[in-house]
Design an enzyme around this catalytic site. Sequence first.
Site, PDB file in Angstrom:
ATOM      1  CD  GLU A  27      -2.475  -1.720   2.338  1.00  0.00           C
ATOM      2  OE1 GLU A  27      -2.292  -1.115   3.394  1.00  0.00           O
ATOM      3  OE2 GLU A  27      -3.028  -2.844   2.271  1.00  0.00           O
TER       4      GLU A  27
ATOM      5  CG  HIS B  38      -1.156   1.201  13.798  1.00  0.00           C
ATOM      6  ND1 HIS B  38      -2.479   1.133  14.107  1.00  0.00           N
ATOM      7  CD2 HIS B  38      -1.100   1.439  12.463  1.00  0.00           C
ATOM      8  CE1 HIS B  38      -3.207   1.334  13.014  1.00  0.00           C
ATOM      9  NE2 HIS B  38      -2.393   1.521  11.995  1.00  0.00           N
TER      10      HIS B  38
ATOM     11  CD  GLU C 268      -4.074  -5.004   4.418  1.00  0.00           C
ATOM     12  OE1 GLU C 268      -5.277  -5.362   4.359  1.00  0.00           O
ATOM     13  OE2 GLU C 268      -3.733  -3.833   4.666  1.00  0.00           O
TER      14      GLU C 268
HETATM   15  C1  LIG Z   1      -5.805  -3.617   7.480  1.00  0.00           C
HETATM   16  C2  LIG Z   1      -5.144  -2.300   7.327  1.00  0.00           C
HETATM   17  N1  LIG Z   1      -4.434  -2.058   6.216  1.00  0.00           N
HETATM   18  C3  LIG Z   1      -3.814  -0.878   6.057  1.00  0.00           C
HETATM   19  C4  LIG Z   1      -3.894   0.086   7.006  1.00  0.00           C
HETATM   20  C5  LIG Z   1      -3.156   1.403   6.843  1.00  0.00           C
HETATM   21  N2  LIG Z   1      -4.091   2.461   6.535  1.00  0.00           N
HETATM   22  C6  LIG Z   1      -4.647   3.212   7.500  1.00  0.00           C
HETATM   23  S1  LIG Z   1      -5.769   4.272   6.919  1.00  0.00           S
HETATM   24  C7  LIG Z   1      -5.510   3.763   5.334  1.00  0.00           C
HETATM   25  C8  LIG Z   1      -6.280   4.388   4.230  1.00  0.00           C
HETATM   26  C9  LIG Z   1      -7.730   4.275   4.438  1.00  0.00           C
HETATM   27  O1  LIG Z   1      -8.392   4.855   3.387  1.00  0.00           O
HETATM   28  P1  LIG Z   1      -9.949   5.031   3.397  1.00  0.00           P
HETATM   29  O2  LIG Z   1     -10.601   3.751   3.742  1.00  0.00           O
HETATM   30  O3  LIG Z   1     -10.336   5.657   2.117  1.00  0.00           O
HETATM   31  O4  LIG Z   1     -10.209   6.021   4.610  1.00  0.00           O
HETATM   32  P2  LIG Z   1      -9.775   7.549   4.741  1.00  0.00           P
HETATM   33  O5  LIG Z   1      -8.418   7.554   5.352  1.00  0.00           O
HETATM   34  O6  LIG Z   1      -9.790   8.160   3.406  1.00  0.00           O
HETATM   35  O7  LIG Z   1     -10.777   8.133   5.666  1.00  0.00           O
HETATM   36  C10 LIG Z   1      -4.561   2.763   5.286  1.00  0.00           C
HETATM   37  C11 LIG Z   1      -4.076   2.100   4.079  1.00  0.00           C
HETATM   38  C12 LIG Z   1      -4.633  -0.219   8.168  1.00  0.00           C
HETATM   39  N3  LIG Z   1      -4.724   0.652   9.179  1.00  0.00           N
HETATM   40  N4  LIG Z   1      -5.259  -1.400   8.290  1.00  0.00           N
END
Ligand SMILES: Cc1ncc(C[n+]2csc(CCOP(=O)(O)OP(=O)(O)O)c2C)c(N)n1
Lengths: 342, 331
Positions: A30, A142, A73
């Site tokens: 990611e 985390h 994932e």
């Molecule tokens: C299972 C998992 N994968 C990756 C992440 C890292 N991560 C945190 S927020 C995020 C983006 C989320 O995007 P979205 O669902 O569009 O929400 P937004 O941040 O735009 O509100 C990622 C990849 C995570 N916290 N949990």
Amino acid sequence: MTRKLSMSGAINEAMKLAMRKDENVILMGEDVAGGAQVDHLQDEDAWGGVLGVTKGLVQEFGRERILDTPITEAGYMGAAMAAASTGLRPIAELMFNDFIGSCLDEVLNQGAKFRYMFGGKAQVPVTIRTMHGAGFRAAAQHSQSLYALFTAIPGVKVVVPSTPYEAKGLLLAAIEDNDPVIFFEDKTLYNMTGDVPEGYYTIPIGKADIKREGSDVTVVAIGKQVHTALEAAEQLSQKGIEIEVVDPRSLSPLDEEAILSSVEKTNRLIVIDEANPRCSIATDIAALVADKGFDHLDAPVKRITAPHTPVPFSPPLEDIYLPKAERVVKVVSELLGTPLEV
Amino acid sequence: MKALESSKDVALTKEKAQWMYQRMVEIRNFEDRVHELFAKGILPGFVHLYAGEEAVAVGVCAHLNDKDSITSTHRGHGHCIAKGCDLDGMMAEIYGKVTGLCKGKGGSMHIADFDIGMLGANGIVGGGFPLACGSALTAKYKKTDNVSVCFFGDGAQNHGTFHEGINLAAIWKLPVVFVAENNGYAEATPFSYASSCKSIVDRAIAYNIPGIKVDGKDVLAVYQAAEEAVQRARRGEGPTLIECVTYRNYGHFEGDAQTYKGDQEKAEHKQEKDAILLFRKHLLNEQLLAESEVVAIEKSVEAAVDQAVKFSEESPYPNASELLTDVYVSY
Ligand SMILES: Cc1ncc(C[n+]2csc(CCOP(=O)(O)OP(=O)(O)O)c2C)c(N)n1
Ligand SMILES: [Mg+2]
């Protein structure tokens, strides 16, 4: 030529060297490039990972080899396993090791099992890079250190480097390796600098490193805790106590020989591990020495670990959650029967 | 799939209008303040701000009571405020103080208040889908008419739990409202790249449930869509998917340089497309609230956020003994 490099710089450099050497090496995860298909975005301004560790890779290798994935994932981790067994050599980044809950099957039941279960017909040369470690104020989901979880799985190798030099050499070895290797990066060590040779080199997976020699107590420490042990060693040395600091560097395979021969010399063992204590590496190493090194022991084996709790957010709580040099000094003094001078 | 073109015919009571405006301003103020405190180095960790998306949380939560529950995301402050979490307790949690809603042990990404149905912000993307099914199952089993709302991002809809959660809710006819916050990005990755469907709401077809897409900057449009979905859930007719098109004003997390965003989009979302300015204009035009009433809300919110910061700064950190509480086994 050797120069100073940060841990994240060393990891970044290892990936570049591996990708230059072998066109089958690709990176996916990611935002490992970031900003996929954003027209105005120059590659040099792309994220390059959530903490910038993969920055610059997309500029050199392009988006065919540096693949941004959706938040999926299970999808890309499973794909990495079968891409690996059909001719590629993927590096799959699991942003935080805590997210393994979203793709455990792909490691546990797929990639890890292929070679054995298929009678040796499959190889899975995949490297999973993942962040771990407390101390970043990143809270319970985390901040974990889940290397014991992977070490418990036959078929995968587990590497936890403690210095930039080792991070580079071990990551190159991991990428060369024909089995799945999980490579742990402590997020609180990324800015730590150290001497790192230029050019391509590997450090064999499965060989421990004696970070400091000593004859009084063996202290086996994992990842960042190597530095806690070294700090304690300095303090103890001033009192005339010399601990031997053993950095296993990989937990699977584990260099049993190095640990046992150190204990044979010192007759005492402490393991420092910032993971939770139950079913941990600390516990595993304690069992190893109880089993194969019992005759050398003059004192009980001591484990210095996090408590058996999730990682708390509140800064003062997180600070006491982690092992500290003072605690190591205290336990060493107790083991040796030397009263603590304050 | 329906797309709501206009929300002109939504009739709000004065109390409702006041409540909604206040909540939206609370979210904006709170987040702006957290942004400042983070920049000064006062707040640690990963902080994801909700500013810009206020209309979504508020338009939906306007239909909920304390027995209804919501699941949230890493970007959870707005959901918490819309659901009625105490601002002092929230801010103290973000400071890591013992007076925080989770005693300081959770932090920004894990604020929860089960007494009012806030089942927790969540550090795991996609974590909320099955959880919302679970609280909805409780409601269905116990024959309360409570509903669960699952807020999630455009990035989260690519996680497997989205599909498992929606399918489960659909076959069991669970009272869930799935609310997509399509702010265009997941971290630095655009929605248009990561999603094969050009609209999140298209996925409702696959699970044979109603779907509706609305302008998530228009709080009345969100309100109207949510009303229908919540009522449907309360009637026992199962889940609905609502896609709210919105935008986050700040970066993914504090410290993000946001190079992936265009300058124009950033500017227009802070001005002509701003949800709070739009709603304010509507309230005044329709004479739902007088200028003086709107200003009074704005002033009182500012004072409340000042108070939350003061409360947090004056609160103590948890004692060391808190490390070992609230966990089954301690070694
Ligand atoms: C299972 C998992 N994968 C990756 C992440 C890292 N991560 C945190 S927020 C995020 C983006 C989320 O995007 P979205 O669902 O569009 O929400 P937004 O941040 O735009 O509100 C990622 C990849 C995570 N916290 N949990
Ligand atoms: Mg998003």
